[in-house]
Design a protein around this motif. Structure first.
Motif, PDB file in Angstrom:
ATOM      1  N   ASN A  44       0.814  -1.213   0.000  1.00 29.39           N
ATOM      2  CA  ASN A  44       0.000   0.000   0.000  1.00 29.39           C
ATOM      3  C   ASN A  44       0.847   1.262   0.000  1.00 29.39           C
ATOM      4  N   SER A  49       4.507   0.029  -3.996  1.00 27.80           N
ATOM      5  CA  SER A  49       3.630  -0.497  -5.048  1.00 27.80           C
ATOM      6  C   SER A  49       4.306  -0.421  -6.419  1.00 27.80           C
ATOM      7  N   LYS A  73       1.936  -6.321   4.320  1.00 26.82           N
ATOM      8  CA  LYS A  73       1.020  -5.266   4.791  1.00 26.82           C
ATOM      9  C   LYS A  73       1.481  -4.656   6.118  1.00 26.82           C
TER      10      LYS A  73
END
Length: 319
Positions: A44, A49, A73
């Motif tokens: 994220n 990314s 994450k």
């Protein structure tokens, strides 16, 4: 009957050897193909990314190489489980962007016990000596490029606020220390504020709002990354101070390049996600093949200013 059983046993043994039967809950890997596991700390994260996308794109161009991806994450326990899963899949090499350096020892211990070469990307492991290689942009060089440019824009005088990444992140530490070193060279420059905003745009904006409301006199903001710099710019613009406070960042993301082209952002530094991705996967392949690899690979960065911003915008458009 005995001959039939013997024949079946022989066939099953051969199949197990060449990887055509199931093992556990997965299919045994093809022994003719190198399998690499990649675990990103946080998909994220904006730059994370881009890095993940580049690795996926590059892996598609490789023959006889399979790359499997996982996103932790920003959870170190999840990351450890994902590395354990790679080991159970019998991958030939592992690439990890550690979530937290200080909690990464168990990852390298697991890989070492399984005799699988492991590579750290962007951040080193706590036990980096147990890793085949550490690959990252040269954070000191990036911060020097950014801060020297900001200093020049300020005519080497004025107050600087520093927006930092996570406190336990190595890139943050190196970049922030380098800002201090550059500023210390100029007697008419001083640091008046310094706080983390976790690489996040919204947090960068909230932090800048707090500083502005406090009445701090700030002439320039040196941000550890572009996302926090963009957040700071949003707060500065909302306060009607756009153009009065010079802001710089690092990463040269597509968003930041548009801010730079518009004149809102003063400078950024290009960290080549494509080079980082290619280098990490190529190094993993070499390590999987038992070849010697460099213990540290620093990817050099490039200064991006209003004068050359278009060529970097073109780089993203051509992807």
């Amino acid at each position: 009957m005995k001959k039939f059983l013997l024949m079946m046993l022989t066939v099953m043994t051969i199949c197990l050897f060449i990887g055509c039967v199931k093992t556990g809950n997965d299919t045994a890997k093809d022994i003719n193909k190198i399998k690499i596991g990649v675990c990103i700390a946080n998909g994220n994260d904006k730059y994370g990314s881009y890095l993940l996308d580049e690795m996926k794109n590059y892996s598609k161009s490789l023959k006889d190489v399979e790359v499997v991806f996982a996103d932790a994450k920003q959870n170190s326990n999840t990351q450890l489980s994902q590395v354990e899963d790679f080991i159970s899949q019998r991958v030939d090499a592992i690439i990890v962007t550690p979530v937290y350096i200080d909690s990464s020892k168990e990852i390298t211990d697991k890989a070492k016990a399984a005799n699988i070469p492991i590579i750290s990307l962007m951040n080193p492991f706590e036990n980096q000596s147990d890793s085949a290689c550490y690959i990252a942009p040269d954070s000191k060089q990036a911060a020097t490029l950014e801060m020297e440019y900001l200093a020049k824009k300020m005519n080497y005088k004025g107050n600087v606020a520093i927006i930092m990444g996570p406190m336990d992140d190595r890139a943050q530490r190196v970049r922030t220390e380098t800002y201090h070193e550059v500023i210390a060279k100029y007697s008419d420059m001083k640091i008046v504020a310094e706080q983390p905003a976790e690489w996040d745009r919204a947090r960068g904006m909230a932090l800048m709002e707090t500083w502005l409301k406090s009445g701090k006199e700030i002439d320039a903001v040196a941000s550890n990354n572009d996302e926090m710099a963009i957040g700071a710019l949003k707060a500065i613009e909302a306060a009607g101070k756009l153009g009065k406070i010079t802001v710089g960042g690092i990463d040269a993301t597509p968003d930041s390049l548009q801010y730079l082209k518009s004149g809102k952002l003063a400078v950024t530094v290009f960290q080549d996600a494509a080079k980082l991705s290619k280098s990490s996967i190529d190094t993993a392949i070499k390590a999987a093949n038992g070849e010697n690899v460099e213990k540290t690979i620093n990817i050099q960065n490039e200064l991006v200013t209003p004068e050359n911003v278009d060529q970097y915008i073109a780089k993203w458009k051509n992807k």
